[in-house]
Scaffold this motif. Sequence first.
Motif, mmCIF file in Angstrom:
data_model
loop_
_atom_site.group_PDB
_atom_site.id
_atom_site.type_symbol
_atom_site.label_atom_id
_atom_site.label_comp_id
_atom_site.label_asym_id
_atom_site.label_seq_id
_atom_site.Cartn_x
_atom_site.Cartn_y
_atom_site.Cartn_z
ATOM 1 N N VAL A 967 -24.739 15.719 69.948
ATOM 2 C CA VAL A 967 -25.329 16.813 69.177
ATOM 3 C C VAL A 967 -24.497 18.078 69.348
ATOM 4 O O VAL A 967 -24.222 18.809 68.397
ATOM 5 N N ARG A 968 -24.077 18.335 70.575
ATOM 6 C CA ARG A 968 -23.256 19.529 70.843
ATOM 7 C C ARG A 968 -21.979 19.487 69.994
ATOM 8 O O ARG A 968 -21.577 20.506 69.414
ATOM 9 N N LYS A 969 -21.363 18.318 69.926
ATOM 10 C CA LYS A 969 -20.131 18.182 69.137
ATOM 11 C C LYS A 969 -20.383 18.529 67.671
ATOM 12 O O LYS A 969 -19.606 19.262 67.046
ATOM 13 N N CYS A 970 -21.497 18.015 67.123
ATOM 14 C CA CYS A 970 -21.836 18.302 65.723
ATOM 15 C C CYS A 970 -22.107 19.800 65.528
ATOM 16 O O CYS A 970 -21.669 20.394 64.540
ATOM 17 N N LEU A 971 -22.816 20.398 66.467
ATOM 18 C CA LEU A 971 -23.148 21.821 66.352
ATOM 19 C C LEU A 971 -21.894 22.684 66.419
ATOM 20 O O LEU A 971 -21.767 23.672 65.685
ATOM 21 N N VAL A 972 -20.966 22.320 67.298
ATOM 22 C CA VAL A 972 -19.715 23.069 67.405
ATOM 23 C C VAL A 972 -18.927 22.981 66.104
ATOM 24 O O VAL A 972 -18.399 23.984 65.603
ATOM 25 N N MET A 973 -18.853 21.776 65.531
ATOM 26 C CA MET A 973 -18.140 21.599 64.263
ATOM 27 C C MET A 973 -18.788 22.444 63.166
ATOM 28 O O MET A 973 -18.104 23.102 62.373
ATOM 29 N N PHE A 974 -20.123 22.433 63.128
ATOM 30 C CA PHE A 974 -20.863 23.201 62.116
ATOM 31 C C PHE A 974 -20.596 24.703 62.297
ATOM 32 O O PHE A 974 -20.347 25.436 61.332
ATOM 33 N N ALA A 975 -20.631 25.147 63.546
ATOM 34 C CA ALA A 975 -20.401 26.564 63.823
ATOM 35 C C ALA A 975 -18.991 26.984 63.441
ATOM 36 O O ALA A 975 -18.776 28.074 62.897
ATOM 37 N N LYS A 976 -18.022 26.123 63.707
ATOM 38 C CA LYS A 976 -16.628 26.450 63.373
ATOM 39 C C LYS A 976 -16.461 26.643 61.865
ATOM 40 O O LYS A 976 -15.716 27.517 61.421
ATOM 41 N N ILE A 977 -17.164 25.820 61.078
ATOM 42 C CA ILE A 977 -17.081 25.966 59.622
ATOM 43 C C ILE A 977 -17.661 27.312 59.199
ATOM 44 O O ILE A 977 -17.069 28.047 58.402
ATOM 45 N N GLY A 978 -18.848 27.640 59.741
ATOM 46 C CA GLY A 978 -19.486 28.910 59.394
ATOM 47 C C GLY A 978 -18.623 30.101 59.765
ATOM 48 O O GLY A 978 -18.482 31.048 58.990
ATOM 49 N N VAL A 979 -18.011 30.042 60.946
ATOM 50 C CA VAL A 979 -17.145 31.136 61.393
ATOM 51 C C VAL A 979 -15.903 31.230 60.523
ATOM 52 O O VAL A 979 -15.473 32.317 60.128
ATOM 53 N N ALA A 980 -15.301 30.058 60.210
ATOM 54 C CA ALA A 980 -14.083 30.062 59.389
ATOM 55 C C ALA A 980 -14.348 30.580 57.982
ATOM 56 O O ALA A 980 -13.463 31.182 57.363
ATOM 57 N N CYS A 981 -15.544 30.355 57.456
ATOM 58 C CA CYS A 981 -15.872 30.838 56.113
ATOM 59 C C CYS A 981 -16.169 32.338 56.104
ATOM 60 O O CYS A 981 -15.989 32.989 55.065
ATOM 61 N N SER A 982 -16.621 32.876 57.215
ATOM 62 C CA SER A 982 -17.059 34.281 57.233
ATOM 63 C C SER A 982 -16.063 35.185 57.938
ATOM 64 O O SER A 982 -16.448 36.216 58.492
#
Length: 1007
Positions: A967-982
């Motif tokens: 779950v942590r791995k998925c959350l980190v990937m999701f967060a990286k996308i959000g950060v990269a977009c913003s």
Amino acid sequence: MRILMTCFLCFAIPVLMHYMLSATNALSLSSYTDELALLALKEKLTNSVPDSLPSWNQSLHLCEWQGVTCGPRHMRVSVLHLENQTLGGTLGPSLGNLTFLRILKLQSLALHGEIPKQVGQLKRLQILDLRYNKLQGEIPIELTNCTNIKVFVLRENRFTGRVPTWFGSMPQLTALFLETNNLVGTIPSSLQNASSLQMLFLSENHLEGSIPYSLGKLSSLEILGLALNNLSGEIPPSLYNLSNILSFNLLGNELYGSLPSNIHLVFPKLVEFSVARNHITGNFPNSISNLTNLKRFDIAGNSFNGLIPLTLGRLNKLDFFNIENNNFGSGGAHDLDFLSSLTNCTQLSMLRLDHNKFGSKLPNLIGNLSINLKYFDLSDNQIYGVIPERIGQLIGLTFLDIGSNSLEGSIPYSIGKLKNLVRLVLQENKLSGNIPTSIGNLTILSELYLSSNKLEGSVPFFLRYCTQLQILSIAVNKLSGDLPNQTFRYLDNLIFIYLHHNSLTGSIPSEFGNLKHLSELYLDSNHFSGEIPKDLAACLTLTRLVLMGNLFHGQIPPFLGSLRSLEILDISKNNFSKTIPFELRNLTLLNILNLSFNNLYGEVPIGGVFSNVTAISLIGNKNLCGGIPQLKLPKCSMASPKTHKRYLKKKLIIISVIGGVLISFIAFTIVHFLTRNSKKLSSSPSLQNRTLRVTYGELHEATDGFSSANLVGMGSFGSVYKGSLFNFERHIAVKVLNLETSGATKSFVAECNALGKMKHRNLVKILTCCSSVDYKGEDFKAIVFEFMPNGSLENLLHDNEGSENHSLGLTQRVDIALDVAHALDYLHHDEDQVVVHCDVKPSNVLLDEDIVAHLGDFGLARLIRGATEHSSKDQVSSSTVKGTIGYLPPEYGAGGPVSSQGDIYSYGILLLEMLTGKRPVDNMFCENVNLHQLCKVKIPEGILEVVDQRLLEPFAEDQTGIMENKVRKCLVMFAKIGVACSEEFPNQRMLIKDVIVRLNEIKSSFP
């Protein structure tokens, strides 16, 4: 005595103070020297671009500058570490003045130019890391002065020249990374003298010659990477003396020889082994079964033969096993017996056995292979029998290829359980029966290959659920019937369609016009009929259109001349008649034009492809004339009956058109004068292809007089009511504009015009617009949508009571994120003009009964030209865009132009809000910390501190920690996308197509 002591102190203290001040001044002067060196370096690193490295200024002490670390004793710069910035400059000579520097790491800064010779002055340097830049030139010999270097990293640059021989004179060197450059020549044998070397990476260069025998003397070597060069000769036996080897990679060279039979003794610590794509011969090295630490084994693309041992199950850490493109197997019944042992390899994720000589049936036990198996390839062998139903147990698969064998029977229904499949290849077998309906469950499938089998029935309608399909290949089967209606309208990601050599009937569906990415369409050798639909004119990316051998008739449509990307157009062996449209001359990329065996007549055009006799085929059309001389066609007669007939027909058309225009004008004038006092809007926005028409009275009745009981939301320009129309089966949502609000009318027109010509499964579907007067005679404007029973994402994230107590899990949030990403991808890339939404936020993301997200509220939307045609005239000033605080991109606040990157910023904030459950305007955020910054600093270690705790509740009882890690791995990937977009600057934000790829990767890795 006291008097003497007093006199001594009076004399000594000033002297001591003098020396102390001198030492302090010297220390200050040294720091000042480093400061000047760094400021000069900044000019070079940044190309003097303002606002780059903002902390590098004299208002701060240099030891507080970004990436700068000072030694505690002398306060001199000892570490300079910058990475992941687009500085785009060069390395200046002032770098050599940082003489106390021990660590220099300048990674991923887009630097170019050469390494300055002054770097040789850094005699204390221990680590030099310049990876992931665009540096060039030869590696400077002045670095020989840096005798303390332990780690030397220049990977992924553009260095040229030879591998320096002087690396052998660096006794402390432990790691040498020179891979992915343009180095030439041979590997210097002097490397044997670098006795401390533990890691040697020279892969992906242009090195040639043999591997030096002397490398076998590097007794400390743990990693040897020489892959993807032009090395030749035999693998030197001396390399098998390197008993500390963990990773041995010689992939992609011209090496020959065989492997030692006692490989477990020569490399007892082996973790990774690859000699793929060479010319190695011999039997499979059975002794690898004793290498209990082995994770990756790759001997693909050689000339190995024989059988595979039954002892591979001992490799309980094995993750990657690739033996494709060899001569393994004998075609016998026991060739695949070794698969039973591989069922013990529970970490196995990649299994490639393709392009060998394996025979036998596909055993049922393949269902017992690792659930972590993602990539399974058995293609191009001699496997027979049926595909076992238990294949559906391999639920982790993203890639399955068992094509080019002799499999028969039907496709098992259990294939639909493989919901993570992205690529499914079953082509070139003997499979029969219908395509199972369960394939509709493969909703993230991108490539489907079923060609060259004996499949029957029709093209299944349930393919519409495979909305991510890019390649659909069902050619060379026994399919029949019409293509299913409304199926292809959902498959708007399709790039390649191969349906040729079947028995399909009917016409080409008009929804093919929705396939804006379509590149190749092969429908040849079927029984299609009718005319080529004009909707295909929208397929501007089409490169190959092959309709040969059908029953199409009518005129060759002139719109084909607007498909400027066409390279192949084959409509031969049909019933096309009339003349060849001159518009086909516009197809400048066309290299094959086959119009043969039709009923064409009249003049052949000249110019374009018609000037290349080898590119066109016109045989079998008896009444053609003209064209270039090489075609040897008769000259066209101006007085021919057919020419005269066409002339009269054109005159009749012109007369009819003129008459029609006059009649229309007269009718319009009469209607205008009869209705000019009407209160109704004279220029109401129109909706394309809409049949629903409503009046104010019908909407008043549908909403119980716009009762507050039916009020479901309020926005910037009006209120939204739930309603029910007579003779309309679904509930509706009615957005009533508050016309007293500034900009409401403009918003109404913008939203009607925007949504009226857009169709996408992830956009809110607009049913109609109503511009009328109410019962008081006041202007009334409303937009009618399909009702979304699960409300908005805003409600689901922040108000569970108001959304039927839905609690969104991680899977659902990723699905919603994907839905919105697909909507933005369509808006930004799939229209003639780019549509910028300008207000992406959770309250504008609505959810249907299946929690599928639909982007709505286009009241602030702006139309601009595509990126390739953008000009200053087309720019829309963001000063006219209101947007929503927290989601509004920073460049809009500074008056920058509206762009699709602005939507990406808002989308990124939306993702981070979904991740954390915190609004961007939450009270916890202040001037110095915002949602983007909070998430960025918590990646990866602190991610569980900031995520919405509801995401972790389903895994709270897991005592093993395995689920938590996934779950942590998925959350980190999701967060990286959000950060990269913003990111703050638009050109640094992630592309929406890359977002879709990354989100699909998260889905495929769901726990």
